[in-house]
Design an enzyme around this catalytic site. Structure first.
Site, short mmCIF file in Angstrom:
data_model
loop_
_atom_site.label_atom_id
_atom_site.label_comp_id
_atom_site.label_asym_id
_atom_site.label_seq_id
_atom_site.Cartn_x
_atom_site.Cartn_y
_atom_site.Cartn_z
N ARG A 95 0.86 -1.19 0.00
CA ARG A 95 0.00 0.00 0.00
C ARG A 95 0.90 1.24 0.00
NH1 ARG A 95 -5.18 0.13 3.53
NH2 ARG A 95 -5.86 1.26 1.67
N ASP A 241 -3.48 9.30 6.99
CA ASP A 241 -2.52 8.31 6.49
C ASP A 241 -1.15 8.92 6.27
OD1 ASP A 241 -5.35 7.33 5.62
OD2 ASP A 241 -4.02 5.60 5.72
N LYS A 252 -8.60 9.01 4.08
CA LYS A 252 -9.56 8.25 3.27
C LYS A 252 -10.34 9.14 2.31
CE LYS A 252 -10.05 4.76 3.12
NZ LYS A 252 -9.36 4.01 2.02
O1 MRU Z 1 -7.86 2.16 3.35
P1 MRU Z 1 -7.78 2.20 4.87
O2 MRU Z 1 -8.96 1.61 5.54
O3 MRU Z 1 -6.47 1.65 5.36
O4 MRU Z 1 -7.77 3.75 5.18
C1 MRU Z 1 -7.69 4.15 6.53
C2 MRU Z 1 -7.85 5.60 6.72
O5 MRU Z 1 -7.90 6.38 5.78
C3 MRU Z 1 -7.85 6.08 8.12
O6 MRU Z 1 -8.68 7.19 8.28
C4 MRU Z 1 -6.40 6.48 8.45
O7 MRU Z 1 -5.53 5.41 8.24
C5 MRU Z 1 -6.24 6.94 9.81
S1 MRU Z 1 -6.28 5.56 10.86
C6 MRU Z 1 -5.71 5.85 12.34
#
Ligand code: MRU
Length: 351
Positions: A95, A241, A252
């Site tokens: 990722r 992220d 997200k």
């Molecule tokens: O695709 P994901 O479910 O890994 O995305 C997660 C997010 O965007 C969360 O909001 C982000 O990682 C913050 S988590 C503490």
């Protein structure tokens, strides 16, 4: 489900030389734990969202390297470092957007390079990955306390995606702030957005908060404007992220439009992220936004909801610019605008 609270139930854990995770693809219908002893399976689990959320994948990457060191047949330090480098690459390529993955992998690789010999390296990286997991919980609790001062009694707080216990080892970042606010005695309500297409909001956040006794309402993503215009929400807090030194926040998909609408309605928009989510080197043009499979959009579960052969654009993350953000909550304090001044200051003070 037997556990009293999810806040301290570990999303990912090292147990008897194996990595144990909650399979988040099965939630909210089943709480299933999966166990891995091969780092390639950990990489697959990150890619397929068995484990997701920036801090949780950072720790999972570190545990993946710990497994790789146990799997290696290397007789010399050089051979082991080469096996670990191969595993690092496989884990890293799963990722691209959350910076915690690279952070966790780099930290463990550095420890490996400093080790004396094969046994010393294995021992140190297994121990350090476990410490990283324990630290994640402590950091989230500190962040929660720092953030709780920004919220008032009777606030209704909107959150997007899942930045909860399930996105970290435990407790959560944005939901950690919400948990700490409630723990400080304030009466709060939460609005969780559904977060299409993968529905981390309805499957994970609504599940986690409802399970733990919060007053939580679920809305479709399309109702963000309605709830704000009708004064059903006072504040927003989301996770991240990746945060750049300028305060550009990657989170997200959909976070940007929530922030824009909050600005339009004069609603404070906060981000909660540990220092391990900050990327102090990159500029916005360097950040890769993960593009995911179109079936996430053309189907809900196994049910087809779009015509065959339709073109799909499915970015997993978007960027919220600093001018839409009221504050960035970290374990070292809350950065306020201008972020290009306050963020470097936080790092300086935390040295
Ligand atoms: O695709 P994901 O479910 O890994 O995305 C997660 C997010 O965007 C969360 O909001 C982000 O990682 C913050 S988590 C503490």
């Amino acid at each position: 489900m037997s556990e009293k609270t999810l806040s301290l139930l570990k999303t990912v854990e090292w147990k008897n030389n194996k990595v144990v995770m909650i399979d988040q693809t099965k939630l909210p219908n089943e709480l299933v734990f999966v166990e891995y002893s091969d780092y390639i399976d950990v990489a697959r689990a990150i890619k397929n969202l068995v484990v997701r959320g920036a801090p949780a994948i950072g720790v999972s990457g570190a545990f993946g390297l710990a497994l790789a060191s146990l799997q290696s047949k290397a007789a010399t330090k050089e051979q082991l470092l080469s096996d670990l480098e191969e595993a690092r690459k496989t884990l890293f390529e799963t990722r691209p957007t959350a910076v915690n993955l690279a952070w966790g992998l780099d930290k463990i690789m550095q420890i490996a390079k400093e080790g004396k010999d094969v046994d010393d390296i294995s021992f140190s990286i297994v121990k350090s990955a476990q410490e990283m997991a324990e630290d994640d919980i402590k950091i989230n609790m500190r962040m929660g306390k720092n953030g709780s001062t920004l919220f008032d009694n009777d606030d209704t707080i909107m959150t997007h995606c899942n930045a909860g216990s399930l996105a970290t080892v435990a407790y959560g970042t944005a939901l950690g702030v919400i948990r700490a606010t409630k723990e400080s005695g304030k009466n709060i309500k939460v609005i969780a957005t559904e977060t299409r297409p993968v529905q981390q909001g309805s499957r994970l956040t609504a599940f986690e908060l409802k399970h733990d006794g919060f007053d939580v309402s679920l809305i479709p993503d399309t109702a963000v404007g309605y709830t704000m215009a009708n004064k059903l929400v006072n504040k927003v807090v989301v996770g991240a992220d990746r945060v750049l030194r300028t305060g550009h926040v990657y989170n997200k998909i959909g976070t940007y439009q929530v922030a824009l609408m909050a600005k339009q309605h004069g609603i404070p928009f906060y981000v909660a992220a540990p220092l391990s989510t900050f990327d102090m080197k990159s500029n916005p043009q360097d950040v890769i936004i993960e593009q995911r499979n179109g079936t996430e959009v053309t189907q809900i579960g196994d049910k087809k909801t779009a015509p065959d052969g339709i073109n799909v654009i499915n970015p997993a993350f978007d960027m919220t610019p600093p001018e839409l953000i009221s504050g960035i909550i970290t374990e070292a304090g809350v950065a306020k605008p201008p972020f290009d001044v306050s963020i470097p200051k936080l790092f300086e003070a935390n040295k």
